[in-house]
Design an enzyme around this catalytic site. Sequence first.
Site: not given
Ligand SMILES: Cc1cc2nc3c(=O)[nH]c(=O)nc-3n(C[C@H](O)[C@H](O)[C@H](O)COP(=O)(O)O)c2cc1C
Length: 325
Positions: A142, A205
């Site tokens: 954040c 991300t």
């Molecule tokens: C739509 C979306 C919302 C997310 N919201 C959060 C969040 O609220 N807090 C957080 O720490 N990470 C958040 N993330 C990151 C994911 O938890 C994760 O770390 C990231 O997407 C990588 O994993 P993946 O490739 O399997 O999605 C979000 C990711 C996506 C795609």
Amino acid sequence: MRREPVGCDSSVNMAVTVGNLRMQNPLTVASGTFAAGREYADFVAIAGLGALTTKGVSAKPWTGNPGKRMYETASGLLNSIGLQNPGVEVFCADSLPWLAEHAPGLPVVVNVVGHSAREYVDVIERLEDEAGVSAYELNISCPNLDAGGMAFGTSAEAAAAMTAAARAATKRPLLVKLSPNVTDITELARAVEAAGADGLSLINTLLGLAIDVSTRRFVFERRVAGLSGPAVKPVALRMVWEVARAVDVPVIGMGGVSCGEDVVEFLLAGASAVAFGTANFANPRVFVEALAWIEDYCRAQDVRDVNELVGAVREVRETSGYAKG
Ligand SMILES: Cc1cc2nc3c(=O)[nH]c(=O)nc-3n(C[C@H](O)[C@H](O)[C@H](O)COP(=O)(O)O)c2cc1C
């Protein structure tokens, strides 16, 4: 080529612990991709997870970002949700009672967001008396409004200070979720470990950009957005491997994990548990299917305890060391 594991009768221990967090299996969900479980309950028995990690929860409601919020890329997803959530009071009144009723006993990891160390601590203090919370995961990606909007997670000092403030507010397991948008993620990992984190989760991300050539405009109002999904997996796996070697606390790995084979890769790289994120959007049952695959894999590999896989990656040649450069 995908290996097809062969099943047999022997049982495999799938239980793991992350800090003091006991999980019946190493699978969780990545914050923000599973809400607090309710939207998925029609499709899959969420109680089968090792732990449920919630969407980010803030002290006050956050409205999130204007404009487009999701955009598909080759093998990935760009999102600019802006951590929209109704705030900790609604979470306590709504999500925690629902989870207690529909998935009693399922460990709940609350992902915490804030714009200052004070706001993170406010969320934790509000949740401390709630029985349904098992652990906290600090999302340090954040923007830190006390430091001109630079993300906490890009400065070892800011990340450590925030971790220390959260540590002082709770005895519950404290996980810190690292941002990949740094030069050396192990520096951040060591800093938050020293400040009292019980475990680290990674990766959040990766910063990306998309442009609409028909309008010649940025796709997202905030221009850059967060990239997730299979496109980021090799980067995430490399960072998990680096961090797991750099710290003593356990690591929860995530980033593009889409099947049981991906989970095993993250375990071998050093993760003690693994999260499905973007993959949930395409297949809400992905963790159930992965769990069955991993159990079959363990039997076929003569692995009696899934913990044996953690950090057990081998060199390409037994005699070769890791070549630098
Ligand atoms: C739509 C979306 C919302 C997310 N919201 C959060 C969040 O609220 N807090 C957080 O720490 N990470 C958040 N993330 C990151 C994911 O938890 C994760 O770390 C990231 O997407 C990588 O994993 P993946 O490739 O399997 O999605 C979000 C990711 C996506 C795609």
